[in-house]
Design a protein around this motif. Structure first.
Motif, PDB file in Angstrom:
ATOM      1  N   GLU A   1       0.827  -1.203   0.000  1.00  8.51           N
ATOM      2  CA  GLU A   1       0.000   0.000   0.000  1.00  8.51           C
ATOM      3  C   GLU A   1       0.866   1.260   0.000  1.00  8.51           C
ATOM      4  N   ILE A   2       0.243   2.365  -0.422  1.00  8.52           N
ATOM      5  CA  ILE A   2       0.858   3.688  -0.324  1.00  8.52           C
ATOM      6  C   ILE A   2       0.321   4.317   0.957  1.00  8.52           C
ATOM      7  N   THR A   3       1.129   4.307   1.988  1.00  6.83           N
ATOM      8  CA  THR A   3       0.679   4.753   3.305  1.00  6.83           C
ATOM      9  C   THR A   3       1.838   5.353   4.083  1.00  6.83           C
ATOM     10  N   LYS A   4       1.517   6.277   4.987  1.00  4.20           N
ATOM     11  CA  LYS A   4       2.579   6.912   5.774  1.00  4.20           C
ATOM     12  C   LYS A   4       3.241   5.923   6.728  1.00  4.20           C
ATOM     13  N   GLU A   5       2.558   4.793   7.008  1.00  2.70           N
ATOM     14  CA  GLU A   5       3.144   3.762   7.867  1.00  2.70           C
ATOM     15  C   GLU A   5       4.403   3.153   7.234  1.00  2.70           C
ATOM     16  N   PHE A   6       4.539   3.313   5.921  1.00  2.00           N
ATOM     17  CA  PHE A   6       5.731   2.823   5.244  1.00  2.00           C
ATOM     18  C   PHE A   6       6.986   3.445   5.862  1.00  2.00           C
ATOM     19  N   GLY A   7       6.877   4.688   6.291  1.00  2.00           N
ATOM     20  CA  GLY A   7       8.023   5.373   6.878  1.00  2.00           C
ATOM     21  C   GLY A   7       8.524   4.761   8.168  1.00  2.00           C
ATOM     22  N   GLU A   8       7.693   3.967   8.831  1.00  3.91           N
ATOM     23  CA  GLU A   8       8.071   3.325  10.097  1.00  3.91           C
ATOM     24  C   GLU A   8       8.598   1.915   9.905  1.00  3.91           C
ATOM     25  N   THR A   9       8.523   1.397   8.688  1.00  2.36           N
ATOM     26  CA  THR A   9       9.017   0.046   8.425  1.00  2.36           C
ATOM     27  C   THR A   9      10.526   0.075   8.212  1.00  2.36           C
ATOM     28  N   LYS A  10      11.154  -1.090   8.269  1.00  2.00           N
ATOM     29  CA  LYS A  10      12.600  -1.136   8.019  1.00  2.00           C
ATOM     30  C   LYS A  10      12.914  -0.699   6.587  1.00  2.00           C
ATOM     31  N   GLU A  11      11.979  -1.020   5.669  1.00  2.00           N
ATOM     32  CA  GLU A  11      12.181  -0.622   4.278  1.00  2.00           C
ATOM     33  C   GLU A  11      12.087   0.903   4.132  1.00  2.00           C
ATOM     34  N   GLY A  12      11.078   1.487   4.782  1.00  2.00           N
ATOM     35  CA  GLY A  12      10.899   2.929   4.704  1.00  2.00           C
ATOM     36  C   GLY A  12      12.056   3.686   5.336  1.00  2.00           C
ATOM     37  N   LYS A  13      12.551   3.191   6.466  1.00  2.00           N
ATOM     38  CA  LYS A  13      13.690   3.827   7.127  1.00  2.00           C
ATOM     39  C   LYS A  13      14.942   3.709   6.271  1.00  2.00           C
ATOM     40  N   TRP A  14      15.088   2.563   5.634  1.00  2.00           N
ATOM     41  CA  TRP A  14      16.250   2.379   4.752  1.00  2.00           C
ATOM     42  C   TRP A  14      16.191   3.368   3.594  1.00  2.00           C
ATOM     43  N   VAL A  15      15.024   3.515   2.993  1.00  2.00           N
ATOM     44  CA  VAL A  15      14.862   4.450   1.877  1.00  2.00           C
ATOM     45  C   VAL A  15      15.204   5.873   2.316  1.00  2.00           C
ATOM     46  N   SER A  16      14.708   6.274   3.479  1.00  2.00           N
ATOM     47  CA  SER A  16      14.969   7.615   3.988  1.00  2.00           C
ATOM     48  C   SER A  16      16.460   7.889   4.154  1.00  2.00           C
ATOM     49  N   GLU A  17      17.209   6.857   4.564  1.00  2.00           N
ATOM     50  CA  GLU A  17      18.639   7.023   4.850  1.00  2.00           C
ATOM     51  C   GLU A  17      19.534   6.794   3.629  1.00  2.00           C
ATOM     52  N   ASN A  18      18.986   6.185   2.586  1.00  2.00           N
ATOM     53  CA  ASN A  18      19.845   5.787   1.467  1.00  2.00           C
ATOM     54  C   ASN A  18      19.416   6.280   0.088  1.00  2.00           C
ATOM     55  N   ALA A  19      18.237   6.869  -0.037  1.00  2.00           N
ATOM     56  CA  ALA A  19      17.748   7.292  -1.352  1.00  2.00           C
ATOM     57  C   ALA A  19      18.715   8.243  -2.048  1.00  2.00           C
ATOM     58  N   HIS A  20      19.378   9.100  -1.278  1.00  2.00           N
ATOM     59  CA  HIS A  20      20.293  10.084  -1.874  1.00  2.00           C
ATOM     60  C   HIS A  20      21.490   9.431  -2.561  1.00  2.00           C
ATOM     61  N   LYS A  21      21.819   8.199  -2.163  1.00  2.00           N
ATOM     62  CA  LYS A  21      22.970   7.508  -2.760  1.00  2.00           C
ATOM     63  C   LYS A  21      22.731   7.142  -4.219  1.00  2.00           C
ATOM     64  N   ALA A  22      21.472   7.221  -4.635  1.00  2.00           N
ATOM     65  CA  ALA A  22      21.138   6.975  -6.043  1.00  2.00           C
ATOM     66  C   ALA A  22      20.598   8.235  -6.716  1.00  2.00           C
ATOM     67  N   GLY A  23      20.613   9.361  -5.990  1.00  2.00           N
ATOM     68  CA  GLY A  23      20.181  10.623  -6.581  1.00  2.00           C
ATOM     69  C   GLY A  23      18.743  11.008  -6.301  1.00  2.00           C
ATOM     70  N   PHE A  24      18.102  10.317  -5.345  1.00  2.00           N
ATOM     71  CA  PHE A  24      16.705  10.617  -4.993  1.00  2.00           C
ATOM     72  C   PHE A  24      16.610  11.337  -3.650  1.00  2.00           C
ATOM     73  N   ILE A  25      15.509  12.056  -3.468  1.00  2.00           N
ATOM     74  CA  ILE A  25      15.181  12.645  -2.170  1.00  2.00           C
ATOM     75  C   ILE A  25      13.762  12.230  -1.786  1.00  2.00           C
ATOM     76  N   ILE A  26      13.485  12.239  -0.481  1.00  2.00           N
ATOM     77  CA  ILE A  26      12.104  12.112  -0.015  1.00  2.00           C
ATOM     78  C   ILE A  26      11.500  13.492  -0.219  1.00  2.00           C
ATOM     79  N   ARG A  27      10.636  13.627  -1.185  1.00  2.00           N
ATOM     80  CA  ARG A  27      10.188  14.953  -1.616  1.00  2.00           C
ATOM     81  C   ARG A  27       9.312  15.659  -0.588  1.00  2.00           C
ATOM     82  N   TYR A  28       8.523  14.895   0.168  1.00  2.00           N
ATOM     83  CA  TYR A  28       7.605  15.512   1.128  1.00  2.00           C
ATOM     84  C   TYR A  28       7.875  14.952   2.526  1.00  2.00           C
ATOM     85  N   PRO A  29       8.935  15.442   3.181  1.00  2.74           N
ATOM     86  CA  PRO A  29       9.343  14.877   4.474  1.00  2.74           C
ATOM     87  C   PRO A  29       8.445  15.309   5.634  1.00  2.74           C
TER      88      PRO A  29
END
Length: 287
Positions: A215-243
């Motif tokens: 699902e597309i949900t804000k709970e994603f940010g609390e998962t291990k996957e969501g936390k990983w994305v938040s900490e590593n997206a910039h390594k591929a040139g991405f940002i979390i656009r709406y923090p």
């Protein structure tokens, strides 16, 4: 030699020394040995410096260097800034192919804009292998997404792509549905108006994980996957656009799933300084 002759010699030496300082590289606004000249005249020695004064000058030099390094982070070539024209009272971006295009509630896209280099990234999608518009991204963003998913896999993180490119008219339909379900006020906080969606640029991708049932949900940010994305997206040139916590700046609610490609260098600066794209452009200086 009389006292007055000695004093004349000392003052003359200081004058010569001051005249030579134009060949030195100095901190802005701080003349060479300014803090020590009066004391040197009193002691009759233009080269005498106080240890505490030397420490202060070193600190000033350090502050100047640090400030210069910070400023350098925000030097940006002019073609990365929005070029805007006003159409029916709206600010429309004339260079939408710019990978740093800032699309938001203030700056929008033409209704017929479609990126010319859309491709399907080789990543796993929540809907499988269907060839549908939302599986597309611009080529650079698609390559970057492949890199991000590869980095995630190396850390035993499974991500799935959900929604990439959307046309102006597809966005209109999504907004109308949200408006019908929740009312216009809440719809405007959650869904961009047509022309104001980053998805139309082909540079944004929503991602999810099995831990939130795809699902597309804000709970994603609390998962291990969501936390990983938040900490590593910039390594591929991405940002979390709406923090989280920046809703008043972006104009949208927290969306830990919404990734926006801006390029490696800019993503790193935005991540390390905890900025939104809007805040980044407030600091950016054209070169």
């Amino acid at each position: 030699m009389s006292y007055y002759v000695k004093l004349f010699v000392v003052i003359s030496g200081i004058t010569v020394l001051s005249a030579c300082t134009t060949n030195f590289s100095l901190p802005r606004g701080i003349p060479f040995n300014e803090v020590n000249q009066d004391e040197a005249i009193e002691k009759g020695d233009s080269h005498t410096t106080d240890n505490n004064d030397s420490i202060d000058e070193n600190q000033i030099n350090s502050e100047e260097i640090e400030e210069t390094e910070i400023d350098r982070e925000f030097l940006l070539e002019s073609h990365f800034f929005n070029e805007v024209k006003v159409v029916n009272g709206n600010q429309v971006i004339e260079n939408p192919s710019n990978i740093m295009a800032m699309v938001n509630k203030e700056y929008g896209l033409e209704d017929d804009y479609v990126p010319k280099d859309l491709v399907i990234p080789e990543v796993d999608f929540s809907f499988g292998d269907a060839d549908i518009p939302q599986s597309y991204l611009r080529k650079d963003a698609a390559t970057a997404l492949e890199k991000l998913f590869k980095l995630a896999k190396e850390d035993n993180i499974e991500l799935l792509a959900v929604s990439g490119y959307r046309s102006f008219f597809r966005q209109q339909g999504i907004f109308n549905v949200e408006k019908g379900n929740k009312g216009e006020e809440k719809a405007l906080q959650a869904v961009a108006l047509p022309g104001q969606s980053e998805h139309q640029t082909g540079l944004a991708m929503d991602v999810t994980s099995r831990s939130v049932n795809l699902e597309i949900t804000k709970e994603f940010g609390e998962t291990k996957e969501g936390k990983w994305v938040s900490e590593n997206a910039h390594k591929a040139g991405f940002i979390i656009r709406y923090p989280l916590g920046k809703e008043s700046i972006t104009g949208y609610q927290y969306e830990p799933w919404h990734l926006r490609y801006v390029g490696l260098e800019q993503a790193k600066v935005i991540y390390e300084n905890k900025l939104t794209l809007e805040e980044y452009f407030q600091k950016a200086k054209k070169i």
